[in-house]
Design an enzyme around this catalytic site. Structure first.
Site, mmCIF file in Angstrom:
data_model
loop_
_atom_site.group_PDB
_atom_site.id
_atom_site.type_symbol
_atom_site.label_atom_id
_atom_site.label_comp_id
_atom_site.label_asym_id
_atom_site.label_seq_id
_atom_site.Cartn_x
_atom_site.Cartn_y
_atom_site.Cartn_z
ATOM 1 N N ARG A 66 9.989 -3.070 11.974
ATOM 2 C CA ARG A 66 9.037 -2.104 12.728
ATOM 3 C C ARG A 66 8.561 -2.986 14.134
ATOM 4 N NH1 ARG A 66 4.086 -0.791 8.569
ATOM 5 N NH2 ARG A 66 3.135 -1.525 10.268
ATOM 6 N N ARG B 283 -10.407 1.503 8.290
ATOM 7 C CA ARG B 283 -10.332 0.034 8.613
ATOM 8 C C ARG B 283 -11.492 -0.592 9.287
ATOM 9 N NH1 ARG B 283 -4.361 -1.953 9.698
ATOM 10 N NH2 ARG B 283 -3.187 -0.002 8.405
ATOM 11 N N ARG C 63 -2.771 -8.535 13.412
ATOM 12 C CA ARG C 63 -3.099 -7.648 12.387
ATOM 13 C C ARG C 63 -3.672 -8.296 11.295
ATOM 14 N NH1 ARG C 63 2.749 -6.107 11.416
ATOM 15 N NH2 ARG C 63 1.861 -4.724 9.938
ATOM 16 N N ARG D 76 10.608 -7.526 6.193
ATOM 17 C CA ARG D 76 10.561 -5.775 5.661
ATOM 18 C C ARG D 76 11.419 -5.190 6.693
ATOM 19 N NH1 ARG D 76 4.495 -3.444 5.398
ATOM 20 N NH2 ARG D 76 4.189 -4.042 7.545
ATOM 21 N N LYS E 209 1.006 -1.229 -0.118
ATOM 22 C CA LYS E 209 -0.144 0.079 0.090
ATOM 23 C C LYS E 209 0.840 1.366 -0.028
ATOM 24 C CE LYS E 209 -2.210 -1.212 3.714
ATOM 25 N NZ LYS E 209 -1.829 -2.265 4.359
#
Ligand code: ADP
Length: 231
Positions: free
Chosen positions: A156, A89, A167, A123, A14
């Site tokens: 992160r 969301r 999540r 990531r 995204k």
């Protein structure tokens, strides 16, 4: 003026695709997660309030999020429009948003759950400028250092197995129903997020009804995206 929402599971790209589209169309990219992370990193009052919730992978309360989004959009620096990522969301956030803004399209990046884990755990993020890397297919030139600013690359706090499981579950339970709501309004284009970045971007541009046009006199090789209408 164009207003887009981009949706997709964790690691679907995204942030990357919003930034690319924002650059091509002169849109303002609003990353709600980025704003929240900035607050945590800079130890603001809001940051202190949301840090634990975010680290656990749970959703921050609708009240807080609506405040953050309203405040950001009220800056009105988006003359040509915006692309918002990470919002809405929940059903309440969607209602709040649709009451105030008409949308030109919702970009849904489709990624199967099996691919999410592989991408998210690889990531890395630059601690200084926020640039995203992926150790699978987008590694920095120098190990652990940002190509753009030389900052340190970190993981992160919520890119852990435990937080990711929360999540992902929350995405399917709370965010997917919104996608169905937007689909009923015929706002949604769905794009497979698995191919390489440029191909995904090209499909987004095509499905939004935007065409890539090279100015006849251009020798720079830079491709601009020109809009041809509503999504
Ligand atoms: P991702 O989509 O990869 O989980 P984001 O950067 O978009 O990451 O969001 C990180 C975290 O910020 C979320 O797990 C959640 O805690 C919080 N957050 C972001 N956007 C929202 C939102 N619209 N509503 C509630 N919480 C949010």
């Amino acid at each position: 003026m164009r207003k887009y929402v981009i949706m997709g599971v964790q690691g679907s790209g995204k942030g990357t695709h919003s930034a690319m589209l924002a650059e091509d169309l002169d849109l303002v990219h609003i990353g709600v997660g980025d704003i929240l992370r900035w607050n945590v990193q800079n130890h603001t009052k809001l940051g202190a309030q949301i840090r634990r919730t975010m680290a656990a992978g749970s959703l921050v309360s609708d009240d807080v999020i609506e405040g953050v989004v309203s405040e950001r959009l009220s800056q009105h620096d988006w003359n040509y429009g915006f692309i918002i990522d990470g919002f809405p969301r929940s059903e309440r956030q969607a209602e709040f948003f649709l009451e105030s803004y008409d949308l030109d399209g919702v970009i849904h990046l489709y990624l199967p759950d099996s691919e999410v884990r592989r991408r998210v755990l690889a990531r890395r993020l630059c601690a200084s400028c926020g640039m995203d890397y992926n150790l699978i297919d987008n590694s920095p030139h120098a190990d652990g250092k940002c190509d753009a600013c030389g900052g340190e690359l970190i993981q992160r706090e919520d890119d852990t197995e435990e937080a990711l499981a929360v999540r992902l579950r929350t995405y399917h339970e709370e965010t997917n129903p919104i996608l169905e709501l937007f689909e009923r309004k015929e706002y949604v284009i769905t794009v497979d997020a698995r191919p390489e970045m440029e191909l995904v971007q090209a499909e987004i541009v095509a499905k939004l009804g935007l065409s890539t046009v090279l100015p006849p006199s251009s020798s720079s090789g830079v491709t601009r995206v020109e809009g041809t209408g509503r999504a």
